[in-house]
Write a protein that holds these residues in place. Sequence first.
Motif, PDB file in Angstrom:
ATOM      1  N   UNK A  45       0.851  -1.193   0.000  1.00 37.08           N
ATOM      2  CA  UNK A  45       0.000   0.000   0.000  1.00 37.08           C
ATOM      3  C   UNK A  45       0.889   1.246   0.000  1.00 37.08           C
ATOM      4  N   UNK A  46       1.405   1.586  -1.162  1.00 37.04           N
ATOM      5  CA  UNK A  46       2.339   2.706  -1.289  1.00 37.04           C
ATOM      6  C   UNK A  46       1.712   3.820  -2.117  1.00 37.04           C
ATOM      7  N   UNK A  47       1.873   5.065  -1.669  1.00 44.42           N
ATOM      8  CA  UNK A  47       1.376   6.166  -2.500  1.00 44.42           C
ATOM      9  C   UNK A  47       2.235   6.379  -3.743  1.00 44.42           C
ATOM     10  N   UNK A  48       3.522   6.026  -3.634  1.00 49.48           N
ATOM     11  CA  UNK A  48       4.447   6.184  -4.763  1.00 49.48           C
ATOM     12  C   UNK A  48       5.214   4.882  -4.927  1.00 49.48           C
ATOM     13  N   UNK A  49       5.235   4.344  -6.133  1.00 49.62           N
ATOM     14  CA  UNK A  49       5.942   3.105  -6.404  1.00 49.62           C
ATOM     15  C   UNK A  49       7.362   3.407  -6.883  1.00 49.62           C
ATOM     16  N   UNK A  50       8.298   2.501  -6.646  1.00 48.37           N
ATOM     17  CA  UNK A  50       9.679   2.754  -7.094  1.00 48.37           C
ATOM     18  C   UNK A  50       9.757   2.807  -8.610  1.00 48.37           C
ATOM     19  N   UNK A  51      10.493   3.771  -9.112  1.00 48.81           N
ATOM     20  CA  UNK A  51      10.653   3.910 -10.564  1.00 48.81           C
ATOM     21  C   UNK A  51      11.824   3.143 -11.117  1.00 48.81           C
ATOM     22  N   UNK A  52      12.694   2.628 -10.238  1.00 49.51           N
ATOM     23  CA  UNK A  52      13.868   1.890 -10.693  1.00 49.51           C
ATOM     24  C   UNK A  52      14.091   0.683  -9.796  1.00 49.51           C
ATOM     25  N   UNK A  53      14.913  -0.221 -10.283  1.00 48.42           N
ATOM     26  CA  UNK A  53      15.321  -1.350  -9.466  1.00 48.42           C
ATOM     27  C   UNK A  53      16.364  -0.881  -8.455  1.00 48.42           C
ATOM     28  N   UNK A  54      16.472  -1.533  -7.299  1.00 47.57           N
ATOM     29  CA  UNK A  54      17.476  -1.119  -6.308  1.00 47.57           C
ATOM     30  C   UNK A  54      18.883  -1.365  -6.831  1.00 47.57           C
ATOM     31  N   UNK A  55      19.790  -0.433  -6.568  1.00 52.94           N
ATOM     32  CA  UNK A  55      21.164  -0.553  -7.048  1.00 52.94           C
ATOM     33  C   UNK A  55      22.122  -0.687  -5.871  1.00 52.94           C
TER      34      UNK A  55
END
Length: 485
Positions: free
Chosen positions: A56-66
């Motif tokens: 339940x996130x208001x903003x989803x990650x735009x990239x994979x974790x680095x």
Amino acid sequence: MSEWKWFPPVKTDWSLDVVNLLVVIGETSIIEHAQPITASLLCVLPRIIPAPQVFLKPVRPGRMPDTAAKMTGVYSGTTLDSVGFFANIITPLDEMPALGFRVVEVRHSDKCRLEEHAPVEKTWWVKLLGSMAAKSKKAELEMKRRSEELKRASPQADEETGRTTARETQQPTSTIKKRHRSTRQTLQDLLTNPSMAYSGQRPAVPVHIFSPIHILGIISFFNSIAIIVCAVIWEDGNAILAVGGVSLMSSVVGFASFWRPLLMSRKHDNEVPDGDVMIRTREGAFVLVKCTEDVARELYSGTEECEYYVNGRIYRLLMVIGTVLLMLSVVLLGNCTWNSQVFIGASYIVLNGLYWALGMLPRSYFWDLSRYEWRDATPYDAEQPGDDQDRSYTRTLWYAIRETRGKTGWVRVSGAAPSTDKWKRWVKEAGRNAKMGLRDWDAVRRKDEIMRAASDDDDDDEALECAPFSQITRNDQNRLSVSMF
């Protein structure tokens, strides 16, 4: 005192209100697996998941974790402060010893080259399942573009780099043979991206069909069904609604977070320098990756973006629905019968332990990297001594310069060596010896000589400055004048 008991003698005297807490416990382990879970279409499978509030996130990650590390193109000079997610699976930096050195050769697999240029022969059930996903305008444009490319292109391998590029050909399109995709590949592609599977393409990095995430998700699905069946037998309406609500919530938020990875690719076939990159960790280890520019753009210098299928207001609406379902389910769980609470509590405890155990597995178990082939190409004379006291950063840096055929521009750009005149002299000599092929050059001893000679010159200059000018010889006067400027 005779009526005092160690434990309540009747099961109805026990209180299992802690089940509400077990639902939201386990956030740490679920966060690690959130992206692999939602990268497959099985994320819409209704089931109970520990800590569902993670999704339940208001903003989803735009990239994979680095991973934090200094990465520099040996020939391009492009410098970044992190290494991509999939690149770190191929070259795991956390497994590199301090002051270690390694050479890895990465290229596109032969199977990948064939799949990029041969159309796929789709079965009837692929057409049926993928037709709805292919109705979008984006999918139609992609299918049209690919069809035009196949008409004027055929695979041709570059002898020097091993790269397969599309070049003009006079062969008719009828000579291009269709490839037969295996059932496993078809299922894998449909789970990762139904529209691409329908158009005949393969996702760059799909999730393994037999990924532990998939197996655990199916187990959790059947476990949820078992809880509901038992609740029906026990005539527990609250348990039916609670487990059904939590399961439906996981489907809603899973569909809202469904995504696929996008790798950056080249848009032209112009000649470019080799894509070799040098990675330097905070522990002083170096990893030289020998690859083409295409591979470097996809894994190292490019961005690994996340493309979501649901965006905008629909995503926010689904998040609101999922939040309401979760709150109602938690309230109902506290009013379930004793038998249902035991079953549900035990399920969440076991699932938490299994998700925690998944964190101990290598990431290669979850992602299908068959698009690439890699091997360890570290020379035998580039191994650091086993004893930590004998290891040297200077020796490791010399190995890195030597294996790049004397290229030293990346050393200055990445800050691998101090920018003092002494170190610049050593780097210049290291590059010259590497180009001459002197693999046994004593880099550590030469560095000590340069540092010691420079220190002696500084001491002589300090003594000359303190002496009377009349007592200094003409040669010393000239040297002192030069050093003053």
